[in-house]
Design a protein around this motif. Structure first.
Motif, PDB file in Angstrom:
ATOM      1  N   ARG A 195      11.921   1.640   5.824  1.00 14.93           N
ATOM      2  CA  ARG A 195      11.588   2.994   5.927  1.00 14.93           C
ATOM      3  C   ARG A 195      10.534   3.744   5.001  1.00 14.93           C
ATOM      4  NH1 ARG A 195      15.987   7.430   4.261  1.00 14.93           N
ATOM      5  NH2 ARG A 195      14.617   9.159   3.711  1.00 14.93           N
ATOM      6  N   PHE A 196      10.459   2.925   3.672  1.00 13.00           N
ATOM      7  CA  PHE A 196       9.519   3.159   2.898  1.00 13.00           C
ATOM      8  C   PHE A 196       8.678   1.969   2.817  1.00 13.00           C
ATOM      9  CE2 PHE A 196      13.262   5.297   1.127  1.00 13.00           C
ATOM     10  CZ  PHE A 196      12.789   6.552   1.548  1.00 13.00           C
ATOM     11  N   GLY A 197       7.450   1.981   3.017  1.00 14.71           N
ATOM     12  CA  GLY A 197       6.744   0.839   3.087  1.00 14.71           C
ATOM     13  C   GLY A 197       6.281   0.439   1.552  1.00 14.71           C
ATOM     14  N   ASP A 198       6.035   1.206   0.443  1.00 21.33           N
ATOM     15  CA  ASP A 198       5.707   0.620  -0.764  1.00 21.33           C
ATOM     16  C   ASP A 198       6.742   0.932  -1.745  1.00 21.33           C
ATOM     17  OD1 ASP A 198       4.445  -0.184  -2.969  1.00 21.33           O
ATOM     18  OD2 ASP A 198       3.309   1.636  -3.443  1.00 21.33           O
ATOM     19  N   TRP A 199       7.812  -0.098  -1.741  1.00 19.38           N
ATOM     20  CA  TRP A 199       8.924   0.246  -2.837  1.00 19.38           C
ATOM     21  C   TRP A 199       9.242  -1.101  -3.308  1.00 19.38           C
ATOM     22  CZ3 TRP A 199      13.394  -2.575  -2.208  1.00 19.38           C
ATOM     23  CH2 TRP A 199      13.646  -3.709  -1.147  1.00 19.38           C
ATOM     24  N   ARG A 200      10.308  -1.090  -4.412  1.00 16.20           N
ATOM     25  CA  ARG A 200      10.804  -2.137  -5.139  1.00 16.20           C
ATOM     26  C   ARG A 200      12.035  -1.797  -5.913  1.00 16.20           C
ATOM     27  NH1 ARG A 200       9.186  -1.988 -10.810  1.00 16.20           N
ATOM     28  NH2 ARG A 200       7.806   0.042 -11.181  1.00 16.20           N
ATOM     29  N   PHE A 201      12.705  -2.653  -6.046  1.00 19.47           N
ATOM     30  CA  PHE A 201      14.044  -2.546  -6.929  1.00 19.47           C
ATOM     31  C   PHE A 201      13.429  -2.116  -8.568  1.00 19.47           C
ATOM     32  CE2 PHE A 201      15.936  -5.155  -3.847  1.00 19.47           C
ATOM     33  CZ  PHE A 201      16.978  -4.215  -3.071  1.00 19.47           C
TER      34      PHE A 201
END
Length: 191
Positions: free
Chosen positions: A148-154
């Motif tokens: 859903r979110f293209g640019d993400w990270r933990f």
């Protein structure tokens, strides 16, 4: 007549020192692990992502966008499961810490109940609960939110959860080792 059950405190001082060293190391790991569990569960940096040109982050309880934070009011099953397992883990770790502290003292009324073993089991139960909570969050985040979110990270709260799991696991190992040392000394005593 010599009793078959020797007290752990009646053993040689060197082996008793080793047993207390294991228990002390386990207690240290457990306290650090429980602090990390509380911080991980309470903070809002499990995941960071870019939305509408702004950076946002979310935790188990709130999400923040454009420097404003909002409560997570949606009752989504994976959030509820992760929250529940993290809370259960913290509670079982706390119970293990209490049993671990009690294992330093020798009350005759508790002679048949080995507190080192009970503390070790509670730390392993806490490890299992953290593992379940983190696995659920990881699986849903990668398969659903990650798409859903293209640019993400933990983020760091999430990482603290995994570190807390390792600390609880090592606390369990230390306490089971202390229990085994006590049991081995009991078996080597005079009959």
């Amino acid at each position: 007549m010599v009793s078959l059950k020797k007290s752990c405190s009646a053993a040689a001082p060197l082996s008793q020192l080793k047993m207390y060293s294991f228990m002390g190391g386990g207690l240290f790991c457990a306290i650090v692990g429980n602090i990390l569990l509380v911080v991980s569960t309470a903070t809002d940096y499990w995941m960071q992502y870019r939305m509408s040109g702004n950076y946002a982050h979310q935790g188990l309880w709130r999400y923040c966008m454009s420097n404003k934070c909002y409560m997570q009011t949606d009752s989504i099953a994976y959030w509820n499961a992760t929250r529940a397992f993290m809370i259960l883990s913290g509670m079982s770790c706390f119970a293990g810490i209490i049993a671990g502290i009690m294992s330093f003292s020798h009350f005759s009324s508790f002679e048949r109940f080995n507190r080192s073993f009970a503390a070790g089991i509670m730390f392993f139960v806490s490890t299992f609960f953290v593992l379940l909570g983190m696995a659920i969050y990881t699986g849903v985040t990668i398969n659903f939110l990650g798409k859903r979110f293209g640019d993400w990270r933990f983020s760091w709260s999430y990482i603290l959860g995994w570190v807390a799991m390792l600390m609880n696991f090592f606390a369990g190992i230390f306490y089971i080792c202390a229990y085994r040392m006590c049991e081995c000394r009991r078996g080597n005593g005079p009959r």
